[in-house]
Design a protein around this motif. Structure first.
Motif, PDB file in Angstrom:
ATOM      1  N   VAL A  28       0.823  -1.212   0.000  1.00 55.11           N
ATOM      2  CA  VAL A  28       0.000   0.000   0.000  1.00 55.11           C
ATOM      3  C   VAL A  28       0.859   1.265   0.000  1.00 55.11           C
ATOM      4  CG1 VAL A  28      -1.757   1.293   1.264  1.00 55.11           C
ATOM      5  CG2 VAL A  28      -1.925  -1.198   1.096  1.00 55.11           C
ATOM      6  N   SER A  29       1.987   1.282   0.728  1.00 51.48           N
ATOM      7  CA  SER A  29       2.816   2.500   0.865  1.00 51.48           C
ATOM      8  C   SER A  29       1.976   3.660   1.394  1.00 51.48           C
ATOM      9  CB  SER A  29       3.475   2.881  -0.466  1.00 51.48           C
ATOM     10  OG  SER A  29       4.117   1.780  -1.026  1.00 51.48           O
ATOM     11  N   GLY A  30       2.250   4.875   0.937  1.00 51.80           N
ATOM     12  CA  GLY A  30       1.520   6.049   1.404  1.00 51.80           C
ATOM     13  C   GLY A  30       2.211   6.715   2.576  1.00 51.80           C
ATOM     14  N   ALA A  31       1.662   7.864   2.976  1.00 54.41           N
ATOM     15  CA  ALA A  31       2.255   8.657   4.063  1.00 54.41           C
ATOM     16  C   ALA A  31       2.297   7.822   5.342  1.00 54.41           C
ATOM     17  CB  ALA A  31       1.445   9.923   4.283  1.00 54.41           C
ATOM     18  N   MET A  32       3.420   7.870   6.051  1.00 51.64           N
ATOM     19  CA  MET A  32       3.518   7.200   7.345  1.00 51.64           C
ATOM     20  C   MET A  32       2.581   7.882   8.335  1.00 51.64           C
ATOM     21  SD  MET A  32       5.921   4.685   7.632  1.00 51.64           S
ATOM     22  CE  MET A  32       7.049   4.767   9.026  1.00 51.64           C
ATOM     23  N   ASP A  33       2.599   9.222   8.370  1.00 49.16           N
ATOM     24  CA  ASP A  33       1.721   9.990   9.264  1.00 49.16           C
ATOM     25  C   ASP A  33       0.571  10.524   8.431  1.00 49.16           C
ATOM     26  OD1 ASP A  33       0.430  11.881  10.832  1.00 49.16           O
ATOM     27  OD2 ASP A  33       2.288  12.648  11.714  1.00 49.16           O
ATOM     28  N   GLU A  34      -0.503   9.739   8.399  1.00 44.87           N
ATOM     29  CA  GLU A  34      -1.651  10.048   7.555  1.00 44.87           C
ATOM     30  C   GLU A  34      -2.274  11.399   7.930  1.00 44.87           C
ATOM     31  OE1 GLU A  34      -6.180   8.352   7.056  1.00 44.87           O
ATOM     32  OE2 GLU A  34      -4.738   7.138   8.124  1.00 44.87           O
TER      33      GLU A  34
END
Lengths: 339, 231
Positions: A28-34
């Motif tokens: 999925v990856s994406g921002a660590m801090d949503e």
């Protein structure tokens, strides 16, 4: 456009992740801090899933060749421009020719830089997120390097209006900021709420007790894929093999050596280790800002409580989005001179 | 009687457990449930991950809480019949065995008291079921390898194994879709890309497919070469 003068330690383009392809093994990856990612976008009038830059521990140096409205949220990576310190959680207008310079982390680990319009990178499988190991997504499938040039899409009506304000200083900041309600309470020693993992009852009674009583330290081998935690070794009641099954962000899995691994944004889609716990989504931003050497404790909650906390967070974010939309013209002012 | 349990995996996913062992009947139940969920596609449904004995369903907790999702999934499991599944897709994967592409072929042969040609023959005779995809994009967990060519993992994993490499670990065989570190015994390489991020679905294989390996020469390998890694 924006030119990268110095890339920082690990600066990547991220959004809310490559959702929908996990069954094919695509992470999925994406921002660590949503939350920091989404708030940064909302503050510049973007949709919350627009691509931002995720900067890690030591931030980059970025030259803006055109006027832009930006926001920086998350950890404090000592951002300055034109000799002044830049505030977090607040819209900032930079004039063409301004260099936004980040330094080391004063608090937290990761900061997010959103630009009105959103960073313009091609979508791969519906997402702008960088998947480093496969070399896809983001900017050319890799972390930013010196000399890279990024552009952004045309800002929305709101930010366009903000940009049209009369000429002013190289850097100006809005008179308002994101409410403290939406800002995670980052610390280097945190209590995070967890639910029981699917195999929690495979562990010995004393290991289950230790999981909730001990403090765990984030190990040096920790990255976007997961954190290795140091603390009491956790043991199964009997050697037992788990057939691989899905894992997710926040899963706490325990390999045979007994040292738990907390899986983060770049985790694989499946795993074969017993899962003792699962950090709730509402608390993942706190985990995302931990550095090696920081500590965390686990506090048990029910699925109903986890979902109640998540709904409250989403309501707060919706209110922020509505407030920004209703803000109208910004009264830009000079940031305080850095001391 | 099959066991079924539905447990939360955090606040946004639920794991449906449909069996305890890797076997064709559990695999069929996994596939039937997968199809039932995708056909119905409730508004809270995000995506699912089928595995050996489980289907994990990711959902939007703003649209349904765990109790609702659990109840709905339990009804789907209850309604699972034994209707025949559509015939599986058969995918042929050309492999150039041995040489520089399969540096461990000799070791696998020696371990089993076979010649290299016998290992190639046995490996390429099999019809392998893709039980699940995981570990890396498009990496198939294959069932059905002959125990006559089983071989333990290498004591020291290799730092980087090129995309397309075909390996054996214990009773399993598989293909690395992207370059990764790994401890498998390497017996050959396919010129075909297993991870195709520009396509949807982005992988050559899906759970439920049947894979057959087809020995090819080095010349054919070069002619079919698709460029290895995703980028």
């Amino acid at each position: 456009m924006m030119r990268v003068l110095r890339p920082g330690l690990l600066t990547t383009v991220q959004d809310l992740g490559r959702v929908g392809h996990q069954r094919h093994g695509v992470i999925v990856s994406g921002a660590m801090d949503e939350v920091a990612h989404r708030v940064a976008n909302l503050l510049v009038g973007n949709e919350d899933h627009a691509p931002t830059l995720e900067m890690t521990l030591v931030g980059p140096s970025l030259a803006f060749d055109a006027d832009a409205v930006i926001a920086i949220c998350g950890g404090d990576l000592s951002a300055t421009a034109a000799g002044v310190r830049l505030p977090l959680w607040r819209p900032i207008r930079v004039r063409a020719g301004t260099v936004v310079e980040f330094g080391g982390a004063r608090a937290g680990c990761r900061a997010y830089l959103a630009v009105a319009g959103g960073w313009d990178v091609p979508l791969v499988l519906g997402s702008a997120s960088t998947y480093l190991r496969a070399g896809i997504g983001g900017h050319d499938g890799r972390a930013l390097a010196a000399g890279d040039v990024l552009t952004w899409r045309t800002p929305g009506a709101l930010a366009s209006q903000w940009l049209a304000a009369p000429e002013g200083d190289a850097v100006a900041v809005a008179s308002w900021s994101a409410s403290h309600r939406v800002r995670p309470r980052y610390r280097g020693d945190i209590a995070v709420r967890v639910m029981d993992g699917p195999q929690a009852d495979w562990f010995r009674e004393e290991s289950r007790a230790a999981f909730f009583e001990a403090a765990f330290t984030v190990g040096s081998q920790s990255d976007r894929m997961g954190y290795r935690l140091q603390g009491p070794a956790l043991a199964l009641t009997a050697p037992r093999e788990l057939l691989s099954e899905a894992v997710t962000m926040g899963t706490v899995q325990v390999p045979p050596d007994g040292n738990p691994i907390l899986l983060m944004a770049d985790r694989q889609t499946t795993g074969g280790y017993a899962k003792i716990g699962q950090v709730i989504r509402a608390d993942l931003p706190l985990v995302a800002q931990l550095k090696p050497g920081d500590t965390l404790r686990f506090v048990r909650v029910s699925v109903a409580e986890a979902q109640r906390l998540l709904r409250r967070r989403e309501r707060d974010l919706r209110e922020l989005a509505a407030a920004v939309r209703g803000m109208g013209a910004i009264n830009w002012r000079s940031p305080a001179r850095a001391g | 009687m099959q066991t079924t349990a539905i447990t939360p995996l955090g606040d946004s996913a639920a794991v449906v457990r449909l069996g305890e062992t890797i076997d064709p009947e559990t695999h069929r139940r996994v596939r039937r449930l997968e199809r039932a969920i995708e056909r119905a596609a409730p508004r809270w449904f995000v995506e699912l991950v089928p595995a050996f004995t489980t289907v994990t369903v990711f959902y939007d907790p703003m649209r349904a809480d765990f109790a609702q999702v659990e109840g709905w999934l339990a009804r789907q499991v209850e309604a699972l019949g034994d209707e025949p599944l559509p015939p599986p897709r058969e995918v042929r994967i050309p492999v150039c065995y041995g040489g520089e592409f399969g540096p461990d072929l000799g070791e696998v042969a020696a371990h089993n008291g076979l010649t290299e040609d016998e290992v190639i023959f046995i490996h390429s005779q099999g019809a392998y079921v893709v039980y699940m995809i995981g570990f890396a994009p498009g990496f198939p967990y294959l069932g059905g390898m002959s125990e006559r060519i089983a071989a333990p993992r290498r004591a020291t994993p290799r730092v980087s194994i090129p995309a397309g490499t075909v390996g054996i670990a214990g009773m399993q065989t598989g293909v690395y879709p992207i370059s990764t570190p790994g401890g498998w015994q390497l017996i050959g390489r396919t010129p075909i890309r297993l991870f195709r991020p520009e396509q949807d679905p982005p992988t050559l294989l899906s759970a439920g497919d049947i894979v057959r390996f087809e020995p090819i020469s080095r010349e054919t390998f070069d002619a079919l070469w698709e460029g290895g890694d995703a980028r």
